[in-house]
Design a protein around this motif. Structure first.
Motif, PDB file in Angstrom:
ATOM      1  N   ILE A   1      42.089  28.161  66.868  1.00  0.00           N
ATOM      2  CA  ILE A   1      41.457  27.126  66.044  1.00  0.00           C
ATOM      3  C   ILE A   1      42.067  25.754  66.339  1.00  0.00           C
ATOM      4  O   ILE A   1      41.341  24.763  66.492  1.00  0.00           O
ATOM      5  N   ASP A   2      43.379  25.679  66.450  1.00  0.00           N
ATOM      6  CA  ASP A   2      44.044  24.402  66.749  1.00  0.00           C
ATOM      7  C   ASP A   2      43.591  23.837  68.091  1.00  0.00           C
ATOM      8  O   ASP A   2      43.281  22.646  68.205  1.00  0.00           O
ATOM      9  N   VAL A   3      43.552  24.686  69.112  1.00  0.00           N
ATOM     10  CA  VAL A   3      43.170  24.237  70.455  1.00  0.00           C
ATOM     11  C   VAL A   3      41.695  23.817  70.479  1.00  0.00           C
ATOM     12  O   VAL A   3      41.347  22.777  71.052  1.00  0.00           O
ATOM     13  N   MET A   4      40.832  24.601  69.839  1.00  0.00           N
ATOM     14  CA  MET A   4      39.408  24.246  69.784  1.00  0.00           C
ATOM     15  C   MET A   4      39.202  22.930  69.031  1.00  0.00           C
ATOM     16  O   MET A   4      38.448  22.064  69.484  1.00  0.00           O
ATOM     17  N   GLU A   5      39.889  22.772  67.905  1.00  0.00           N
ATOM     18  CA  GLU A   5      39.741  21.543  67.122  1.00  0.00           C
ATOM     19  C   GLU A   5      40.193  20.327  67.931  1.00  0.00           C
ATOM     20  O   GLU A   5      39.518  19.287  67.945  1.00  0.00           O
ATOM     21  N   GLU A   6      41.303  20.458  68.614  1.00  0.00           N
ATOM     22  CA  GLU A   6      41.805  19.352  69.450  1.00  0.00           C
ATOM     23  C   GLU A   6      40.784  18.977  70.519  1.00  0.00           C
ATOM     24  O   GLU A   6      40.513  17.800  70.759  1.00  0.00           O
ATOM     25  N   GLU A   7      40.187  19.979  71.148  1.00  0.00           N
ATOM     26  CA  GLU A   7      39.198  19.712  72.196  1.00  0.00           C
ATOM     27  C   GLU A   7      37.903  19.143  71.618  1.00  0.00           C
ATOM     28  O   GLU A   7      37.301  18.243  72.204  1.00  0.00           O
ATOM     29  N   PHE A   8      37.469  19.647  70.462  1.00  0.00           N
ATOM     30  CA  PHE A   8      36.280  19.076  69.809  1.00  0.00           C
ATOM     31  C   PHE A   8      36.497  17.586  69.539  1.00  0.00           C
ATOM     32  O   PHE A   8      35.595  16.769  69.743  1.00  0.00           O
ATOM     33  N   LYS A   9      37.669  17.234  69.070  1.00  0.00           N
ATOM     34  CA  LYS A   9      37.969  15.817  68.804  1.00  0.00           C
ATOM     35  C   LYS A   9      37.875  15.003  70.084  1.00  0.00           C
ATOM     36  O   LYS A   9      37.338  13.893  70.085  1.00  0.00           O
ATOM     37  N   TYR A  10      38.406  15.538  71.181  1.00  0.00           N
ATOM     38  CA  TYR A  10      38.326  14.853  72.478  1.00  0.00           C
ATOM     39  C   TYR A  10      36.860  14.587  72.835  1.00  0.00           C
ATOM     40  O   TYR A  10      36.497  13.482  73.222  1.00  0.00           O
ATOM     41  N   TRP A  11      36.020  15.614  72.682  1.00  0.00           N
ATOM     42  CA  TRP A  11      34.601  15.469  73.026  1.00  0.00           C
ATOM     43  C   TRP A  11      33.897  14.487  72.099  1.00  0.00           C
ATOM     44  O   TRP A  11      33.029  13.736  72.533  1.00  0.00           O
ATOM     45  N   MET A  12      34.261  14.474  70.822  1.00  0.00           N
ATOM     46  CA  MET A  12      33.608  13.586  69.856  1.00  0.00           C
ATOM     47  C   MET A  12      33.977  12.118  70.090  1.00  0.00           C
ATOM     48  O   MET A  12      33.191  11.222  69.804  1.00  0.00           O
ATOM     49  N   GLU A  13      35.160  11.867  70.628  1.00  0.00           N
ATOM     50  CA  GLU A  13      35.638  10.496  70.818  1.00  0.00           C
ATOM     51  C   GLU A  13      35.092   9.830  72.077  1.00  0.00           C
ATOM     52  O   GLU A  13      35.268   8.629  72.254  1.00  0.00           O
ATOM     53  N   ARG A  14      34.448  10.583  72.958  1.00  0.00           N
ATOM     54  CA  ARG A  14      33.999  10.035  74.234  1.00  0.00           C
ATOM     55  C   ARG A  14      32.485  10.136  74.363  1.00  0.00           C
ATOM     56  O   ARG A  14      31.905  11.211  74.208  1.00  0.00           O
ATOM     57  N   GLU A  15      31.885   9.027  74.688  1.00  0.00           N
ATOM     58  CA  GLU A  15      30.428   8.955  74.808  1.00  0.00           C
ATOM     59  C   GLU A  15      29.893   9.971  75.829  1.00  0.00           C
ATOM     60  O   GLU A  15      28.887  10.634  75.576  1.00  0.00           O
ATOM     61  N   ASN A  16      30.556  10.102  76.981  1.00  0.00           N
ATOM     62  CA  ASN A  16      30.070  11.009  78.025  1.00  0.00           C
ATOM     63  C   ASN A  16      30.209  12.485  77.638  1.00  0.00           C
ATOM     64  O   ASN A  16      29.686  13.352  78.323  1.00  0.00           O
ATOM     65  N   CYS A  17      30.904  12.771  76.549  1.00  0.00           N
ATOM     66  CA  CYS A  17      31.088  14.153  76.091  1.00  0.00           C
ATOM     67  C   CYS A  17      30.156  14.515  74.944  1.00  0.00           C
ATOM     68  O   CYS A  17      30.036  15.696  74.609  1.00  0.00           O
ATOM     69  N   ARG A  18      29.511  13.527  74.353  1.00  0.00           N
ATOM     70  CA  ARG A  18      28.615  13.804  73.227  1.00  0.00           C
ATOM     71  C   ARG A  18      27.247  14.181  73.777  1.00  0.00           C
ATOM     72  O   ARG A  18      26.389  13.330  74.009  1.00  0.00           O
ATOM     73  N   ILE A  19      27.076  15.455  73.972  1.00  0.00           N
ATOM     74  CA  ILE A  19      25.869  15.981  74.586  1.00  0.00           C
ATOM     75  C   ILE A  19      25.041  16.648  73.502  1.00  0.00           C
ATOM     76  O   ILE A  19      25.530  17.517  72.790  1.00  0.00           O
ATOM     77  N   ASP A  20      23.797  16.223  73.366  1.00  0.00           N
ATOM     78  CA  ASP A  20      22.914  16.781  72.341  1.00  0.00           C
ATOM     79  C   ASP A  20      22.370  18.113  72.845  1.00  0.00           C
ATOM     80  O   ASP A  20      21.268  18.203  73.367  1.00  0.00           O
ATOM     81  N   ASN A  21      23.188  19.132  72.702  1.00  0.00           N
ATOM     82  CA  ASN A  21      22.851  20.424  73.254  1.00  0.00           C
ATOM     83  C   ASN A  21      23.428  21.529  72.377  1.00  0.00           C
ATOM     84  O   ASN A  21      24.605  21.492  72.038  1.00  0.00           O
ATOM     85  N   ARG A  22      22.590  22.494  72.021  1.00  0.00           N
ATOM     86  CA  ARG A  22      23.117  23.656  71.317  1.00  0.00           C
ATOM     87  C   ARG A  22      24.015  24.416  72.288  1.00  0.00           C
ATOM     88  O   ARG A  22      23.685  24.565  73.451  1.00  0.00           O
ATOM     89  N   GLY A  23      25.128  24.914  71.790  1.00  0.00           N
ATOM     90  CA  GLY A  23      25.972  25.752  72.626  1.00  0.00           C
ATOM     91  C   GLY A  23      27.140  25.063  73.271  1.00  0.00           C
ATOM     92  O   GLY A  23      27.813  25.653  74.109  1.00  0.00           O
ATOM     93  N   ASP A  24      27.400  23.792  72.916  1.00  0.00           N
ATOM     94  CA  ASP A  24      28.549  23.170  73.574  1.00  0.00           C
ATOM     95  C   ASP A  24      29.873  23.775  73.112  1.00  0.00           C
ATOM     96  O   ASP A  24      30.887  23.610  73.772  1.00  0.00           O
ATOM     97  N   ASP A  25      29.863  24.530  72.003  1.00  0.00           N
ATOM     98  CA  ASP A  25      31.070  25.275  71.652  1.00  0.00           C
ATOM     99  C   ASP A  25      31.380  26.309  72.736  1.00  0.00           C
ATOM    100  O   ASP A  25      32.535  26.566  73.059  1.00  0.00           O
TER     101      ASP A  25
END
Length: 146
Positions: A56-80
């Motif tokens: 959970i800690d590692v996933m949360e850290e990575e989700f935050k990374y993706w949320m903070e960067r425009e090139n990572c915010r992909i409107d797609n089901r399944g990015d988890d």
């Protein structure tokens, strides 16, 4: 302590990490190619309390990374699933082990279930009935299995 406090589970061998669901988002966000590895199911994870809390800690850290960067915010089901695979194949999960498809305590059916649903929907449309009717009354569902 368990030898493997975190277990992740492989999808059907018919799909792998070169599939667009994982390859495209990871390439866009992390500029990283995972190559051809077994696709892991992000919805099926098992482990010890310590293993799951670390996950959970590692996933949360990575989700935050993706949320903070425009090139990572992909409107797609399944990015988890993209993130889950990226983290496993870059060794970010401690003491994690990948369990081959249908060889462990969890049997992942996502890819195969999607193929069954597609076939059932086509049959229902061809028969002129709704999809709910075909699932309730069709006795030949095993014929759709890959």
């Amino acid at each position: 302590n368990q030898v493997h406090p975190l277990m992740v589970f492989e999808e059907s061998p018919e799909t792998n990490t070169e599939h667009w669901l994982t390859d495209w988002p990871v390439s866009a966000c992390r500029k990283h190619k995972l190559g051809k590895n077994p696709m892991l199911c992000s919805g099926s994870v098992m482990g010890s309390r310590e293993g799951i809390l670390d996950y959970i800690d590692v996933m949360e850290e990575e989700f935050k990374y993706w949320m903070e960067r425009e090139n990572c915010r992909i409107d797609n089901r399944g990015d988890d699933q993209s993130i889950h695979n990226y983290l496993y194949y870059t060794n970010r999960f401690k003491n994690a082990v990948s369990i081959p498809h249908r060889q462990g305590p969890i049997h992942v059916v996502g890819y195969q279930a999607a193929r069954i649903f597609e076939n059932a929907t086509k049959e229902a449309e061809n028969a002129g009935v709704g999809t709910s009717e075909i699932f309730i009354h069709d006795k030949n569902w095993k014929e759709w299995l890959p």
